[in-house]
Design a protein around this motif. Structure first.
Motif, PDB file in Angstrom:
ATOM      1  N   GLY A   8      38.699  38.060  29.766  1.00  0.00           N
ATOM      2  CA  GLY A   8      38.163  39.112  30.644  1.00  0.00           C
ATOM      3  C   GLY A   8      36.670  39.300  30.448  1.00  0.00           C
ATOM      4  O   GLY A   8      36.176  40.419  30.372  1.00  0.00           O
ATOM      5  N   SER A   9      35.930  38.165  30.376  1.00  0.00           N
ATOM      6  CA  SER A   9      34.494  38.254  30.039  1.00  0.00           C
ATOM      7  C   SER A   9      33.659  38.866  31.155  1.00  0.00           C
ATOM      8  O   SER A   9      32.544  39.321  30.909  1.00  0.00           O
ATOM      9  CB  SER A   9      33.951  36.872  29.677  1.00  0.00           C
ATOM     10  OG  SER A   9      33.974  36.013  30.804  1.00  0.00           O
ATOM     11  N   THR A  10      34.177  38.888  32.392  1.00  0.00           N
ATOM     12  CA  THR A  10      33.369  39.415  33.505  1.00  0.00           C
ATOM     13  C   THR A  10      33.553  40.911  33.710  1.00  0.00           C
ATOM     14  O   THR A  10      32.912  41.505  34.574  1.00  0.00           O
ATOM     15  CB  THR A  10      33.735  38.694  34.820  1.00  0.00           C
ATOM     16  OG1 THR A  10      35.159  38.821  35.021  1.00  0.00           O
ATOM     17  CG2 THR A  10      33.370  37.218  34.759  1.00  0.00           C
ATOM     18  N   GLY A  11      34.409  41.539  32.908  1.00  0.00           N
ATOM     19  CA  GLY A  11      34.628  42.983  33.051  1.00  0.00           C
ATOM     20  C   GLY A  11      33.627  43.790  32.240  1.00  0.00           C
ATOM     21  O   GLY A  11      32.727  43.235  31.591  1.00  0.00           O
ATOM     22  N   SER A  12      33.823  45.094  32.274  1.00  0.00           N
ATOM     23  CA  SER A  12      32.916  46.009  31.592  1.00  0.00           C
ATOM     24  C   SER A  12      32.871  45.723  30.084  1.00  0.00           C
ATOM     25  O   SER A  12      31.788  45.581  29.492  1.00  0.00           O
ATOM     26  CB  SER A  12      33.382  47.432  31.916  1.00  0.00           C
ATOM     27  OG  SER A  12      32.863  48.344  31.010  1.00  0.00           O
ATOM     28  N   ILE A  13      34.041  45.580  29.451  1.00  0.00           N
ATOM     29  CA  ILE A  13      34.082  45.287  28.011  1.00  0.00           C
ATOM     30  C   ILE A  13      33.581  43.871  27.742  1.00  0.00           C
ATOM     31  O   ILE A  13      32.830  43.641  26.789  1.00  0.00           O
ATOM     32  CB  ILE A  13      35.526  45.441  27.469  1.00  0.00           C
ATOM     33  CG1 ILE A  13      35.961  46.912  27.534  1.00  0.00           C
ATOM     34  CG2 ILE A  13      35.660  44.895  26.048  1.00  0.00           C
ATOM     35  CD1 ILE A  13      35.313  47.827  26.526  1.00  0.00           C
ATOM     36  N   MET A 209      32.909  52.315  33.254  1.00  0.00           N
ATOM     37  CA  MET A 209      34.033  51.434  32.907  1.00  0.00           C
ATOM     38  C   MET A 209      34.612  50.818  34.184  1.00  0.00           C
ATOM     39  O   MET A 209      34.221  51.167  35.288  1.00  0.00           O
ATOM     40  CB  MET A 209      35.146  52.256  32.225  1.00  0.00           C
ATOM     41  CG  MET A 209      34.660  53.124  31.081  1.00  0.00           C
ATOM     42  SD  MET A 209      35.979  54.092  30.319  1.00  0.00           S
ATOM     43  CE  MET A 209      36.268  55.373  31.548  1.00  0.00           C
ATOM     44  N   GLY A 210      35.559  49.894  34.001  1.00  0.00           N
ATOM     45  CA  GLY A 210      36.277  49.326  35.145  1.00  0.00           C
ATOM     46  C   GLY A 210      37.007  50.428  35.904  1.00  0.00           C
ATOM     47  O   GLY A 210      37.238  51.519  35.400  1.00  0.00           O
ATOM     48  N   ARG A 211      37.389  50.129  37.183  1.00  0.00           N
ATOM     49  CA  ARG A 211      37.944  51.191  38.032  1.00  0.00           C
ATOM     50  C   ARG A 211      39.331  51.647  37.579  1.00  0.00           C
ATOM     51  O   ARG A 211      39.683  52.814  37.706  1.00  0.00           O
ATOM     52  CB  ARG A 211      37.978  50.724  39.499  1.00  0.00           C
ATOM     53  CG  ARG A 211      36.590  50.861  40.131  1.00  0.00           C
ATOM     54  CD  ARG A 211      36.503  50.240  41.497  1.00  0.00           C
ATOM     55  NE  ARG A 211      37.002  51.068  42.594  1.00  0.00           N
ATOM     56  CZ  ARG A 211      36.309  52.055  43.171  1.00  0.00           C
ATOM     57  NH1 ARG A 211      35.126  52.400  42.729  1.00  0.00           N
ATOM     58  NH2 ARG A 211      36.824  52.731  44.194  1.00  0.00           N
TER      59      ARG A 211
HETATM   60  P1  NAD Z   1      37.309  45.576  34.132  1.00  0.00           P
HETATM   61  O1  NAD Z   1      38.108  45.789  35.341  1.00  0.00           O
HETATM   62  O2  NAD Z   1      35.855  45.880  34.155  1.00  0.00           O
HETATM   63  O3  NAD Z   1      37.462  44.038  33.656  1.00  0.00           O
HETATM   64  C1  NAD Z   1      38.700  43.417  33.587  1.00  0.00           C
HETATM   65  C2  NAD Z   1      38.577  41.937  33.213  1.00  0.00           C
HETATM   66  O4  NAD Z   1      39.867  41.353  33.244  1.00  0.00           O
HETATM   67  C3  NAD Z   1      37.708  41.121  34.177  1.00  0.00           C
HETATM   68  O5  NAD Z   1      37.014  40.107  33.466  1.00  0.00           O
HETATM   69  C4  NAD Z   1      38.733  40.464  35.109  1.00  0.00           C
HETATM   70  O6  NAD Z   1      38.274  39.237  35.635  1.00  0.00           O
HETATM   71  C5  NAD Z   1      39.901  40.255  34.174  1.00  0.00           C
HETATM   72  N1  NAD Z   1      41.178  40.310  34.868  1.00  0.00           N
HETATM   73  C6  NAD Z   1      41.610  41.272  35.736  1.00  0.00           C
HETATM   74  N2  NAD Z   1      42.845  41.004  36.171  1.00  0.00           N
HETATM   75  C7  NAD Z   1      43.214  39.845  35.580  1.00  0.00           C
HETATM   76  C8  NAD Z   1      44.382  39.048  35.647  1.00  0.00           C
HETATM   77  N3  NAD Z   1      45.425  39.366  36.438  1.00  0.00           N
HETATM   78  N4  NAD Z   1      44.437  37.936  34.888  1.00  0.00           N
HETATM   79  C9  NAD Z   1      43.391  37.574  34.113  1.00  0.00           C
HETATM   80  N5  NAD Z   1      42.235  38.276  34.024  1.00  0.00           N
HETATM   81  C10 NAD Z   1      42.160  39.409  34.745  1.00  0.00           C
HETATM   82  O7  NAD Z   1      38.021  46.379  32.945  1.00  0.00           O
HETATM   83  P2  NAD Z   1      37.369  47.008  31.629  1.00  0.00           P
HETATM   84  O8  NAD Z   1      36.869  48.361  31.918  1.00  0.00           O
HETATM   85  O9  NAD Z   1      36.453  46.020  30.993  1.00  0.00           O
HETATM   86  O10 NAD Z   1      38.666  47.195  30.731  1.00  0.00           O
HETATM   87  C11 NAD Z   1      39.305  46.100  30.095  1.00  0.00           C
HETATM   88  C12 NAD Z   1      40.347  46.618  29.117  1.00  0.00           C
HETATM   89  O11 NAD Z   1      39.672  47.347  28.086  1.00  0.00           O
HETATM   90  C13 NAD Z   1      41.340  47.616  29.744  1.00  0.00           C
HETATM   91  O12 NAD Z   1      42.591  47.432  29.167  1.00  0.00           O
HETATM   92  C14 NAD Z   1      40.770  48.973  29.367  1.00  0.00           C
HETATM   93  O13 NAD Z   1      41.779  49.950  29.242  1.00  0.00           O
HETATM   94  C15 NAD Z   1      40.166  48.674  28.005  1.00  0.00           C
HETATM   95  N6  NAD Z   1      39.079  49.576  27.628  1.00  0.00           N
HETATM   96  C16 NAD Z   1      37.943  49.612  28.377  1.00  0.00           C
HETATM   97  C17 NAD Z   1      36.918  50.482  28.037  1.00  0.00           C
HETATM   98  C18 NAD Z   1      35.626  50.501  28.829  1.00  0.00           C
HETATM   99  O14 NAD Z   1      34.691  51.192  28.441  1.00  0.00           O
HETATM  100  N7  NAD Z   1      35.507  49.782  29.924  1.00  0.00           N
HETATM  101  C19 NAD Z   1      37.050  51.335  26.944  1.00  0.00           C
HETATM  102  C20 NAD Z   1      38.224  51.271  26.199  1.00  0.00           C
HETATM  103  C21 NAD Z   1      39.233  50.389  26.548  1.00  0.00           C
END
Ligand code: NAD
Ligand code: MG
Length: 394
Positions: A8-13, A209-211
């Motif tokens: 999940g490298s393209t997400g917020s975390i 954060m992500g939606r």
């Molecule tokens: P995000 O939506 O920004 O990113 C999600 C990532 O997962 C993306 O890289 C996306 O390409 C990948 N992804 C999505 N669906 C997928 C699938 N079906 N198969 C494979 N890859 C998939 O989310 P985020 O905000 O980065 O959160 C990621 C995780 O971290 C969540 O479980 C969230 O609860 C947890 N978290 C996030 C934060 C935060 O500050 N963003 C804080 C605490 C915990």
């Protein structure tokens, strides 16, 4: 030099993780990056970090990425599909796996990392909530290190006794005080919640954060999932966990010891802090976060959570007390309901109704195997979908 795989490298975390890793090129080498379908950002990340592998879920997107990688003369091998996620999470040259996929989709690759005995940096709370003890047992069996990334759980981990490892019971801990910002609707009345929009729900006061997790913060399901997550990570019953609403998000959680000592971990609300903590553990290194300015913060406030306006918190406590497949049922129904809300197919206040409907109408059974968990997940999603369709299709 350690090898890292970021699921999940393209997400917020994921993006924050690469930011921290990029500050310490002598400590970490990026071995694998994965994404759902964001080719542009994944390509950019490949250019910057030159991983050995990049994974996309979608075959067509993977072909597109392969073309661009070749044109740029990069050595990155592009793979595709869920099995490729499991494969890169278990590679021998990978020491640490950042589990940062959102939702149940992250379960199998995160589990693969645990089974391969990796250091698992866990952001993907849904994976742990679904699989519960099964996940913790695989971690113990493989001798994997489990380091919490969720800011609250990372804070608790930092406040636990010396040489603490996730999953161990610490009898000197009386309670965990799990802080919650309360989300964007902390001060809204129940009737006002009826008409809130996805964009309003995603406008978190303290965190970007992500939606999906943003909506979870607004409904307080995020805190509910975190209660379940904390019970598992710290091996405590829910009675020893108290949710404390703390709107400033400066204290990220606390541990209350039997002698009356309460240890808190503080810092700016910047996910690079827990990420850097877990990446450097047991050392410390720079995260890029601003130092905390307590004079600018001024005040720290605390209040009790409101289980009436935020029924999701009650449902999560019910699920963790019920055990078995209920946490997986809760999580799956929530994922479906949140997606429907984001697509404006249901109201914000319908989210807990859908989850409760699924919990009431799914037969409880033990979660003995991952297949049991995946079945419960599938069943609950189907139930939630049909409930939404029946109630909201006309
Ligand atoms: P995000 O939506 O920004 O990113 C999600 C990532 O997962 C993306 O890289 C996306 O390409 C990948 N992804 C999505 N669906 C997928 C699938 N079906 N198969 C494979 N890859 C998939 O989310 P985020 O905000 O980065 O959160 C990621 C995780 O971290 C969540 O479980 C969230 O609860 C947890 N978290 C996030 C934060 C935060 O500050 N963003 C804080 C605490 C915990
Ligand atoms: Mg959190």
């Amino acid at each position: 030099m350690k090898g890292i795989c970021i699921l999940g490298s393209t997400g917020s975390i994921g993006v924050s993780t690469l930011d921290v890793v990029g500050r310490h090129p002598n400590r970490y080498r990026v071995v694998a990056l994965t994404a759902n379908n964001n080719v542009d950002l994944l390509f950019e990340q490949c250019m910057a970090h030159k991983p050995s592998y990049a994974v996309l879920l979608d075959e067509i997107k993977a072909t597109e990425l392969r073309g661009r990688i070749k044109a740029a003369s990069l050595q990155t091998e592009v793979l595709c599909g869920v099995s490729a996620l499991e494969e890169v999470a278990s590679l021998p040259e990978v020491d640490s796996v950042m589990a940062a996929i959102v939702g149940g989709a992250g379960l199998l690759p995160t589990l693969a990392a645990a089974k391969a005995g990796k250091s698992v940096l866990l952001a993907n709370k849904e994976a742990l909530v679904m699989s519960g003890d099964l996940f913790m047992k695989e971690v113990a069996k493989a001798g994997a290190e489990l380091l919490p990334i969720d800011s609250e759980h990372n804070a608790i981990f930092q406040c636990m006794p010396a040489n603490y490892h996730a999953g161990r019971r610490a009898p000197e801990v009386r309670r965990i005080l799990l802080t919650a910002s309360g989300g964007p609707f902390l001060n809204k009345q129940l009737h006002e919640l009826h008409d809130v929009t996805p964009d309003e729900a995603c406008a978190h006061p303290n965190w970007v954060m992500g939606r999906k997790i943003s909506v979870d913060s607004a409904t307080m399901m995020n805190k509910g999932l975190e209660v379940i997550e904390a019970c598992l990570l710290f091996n405590l019953p829910p009675e020893q966990l108290q949710v404390v609403v703390h709107p400033q998000s400066v204290i990220h959680s606390m541990v209350d010891y039997v002698d009356g000592t309460v240890l808190a971990q503080m810092g700016n609300p910047d996910m690079r802090i827990p990420i850097a903590h877990a990446l450097a553990w047991p050392d410390r290194f720079e995260s890029g976060a601003e130092p905390l300015d307590l004079f600018a913060v001024g005040q720290l406030n605390f209040q009790t959570p409101d289980f009436e306006r935020f029924p999701n918190l009650r449902l999560a406590y019910e699920a963790v007390r019920a055990g078995g497949i209920m946490p997986a049922v809760l999580n799956a129904a929530n994922e479906v309901a949140v997606a429907a809300f984001l697509e404006q197919r249901i109201r914000f206040t319908s989210i807990p109704d859908i989850i409760e409907y699924c919990m009431v109408n799914t037969a409880q059974r033990p979660a003995n195997t991952i297949d049991c968990v995946l079945d419960a997940d599938k069943e609950s999603r189907a139930l939630a979908d049909s409930h939404i369709f029946k109630k909201h299709s006309h």
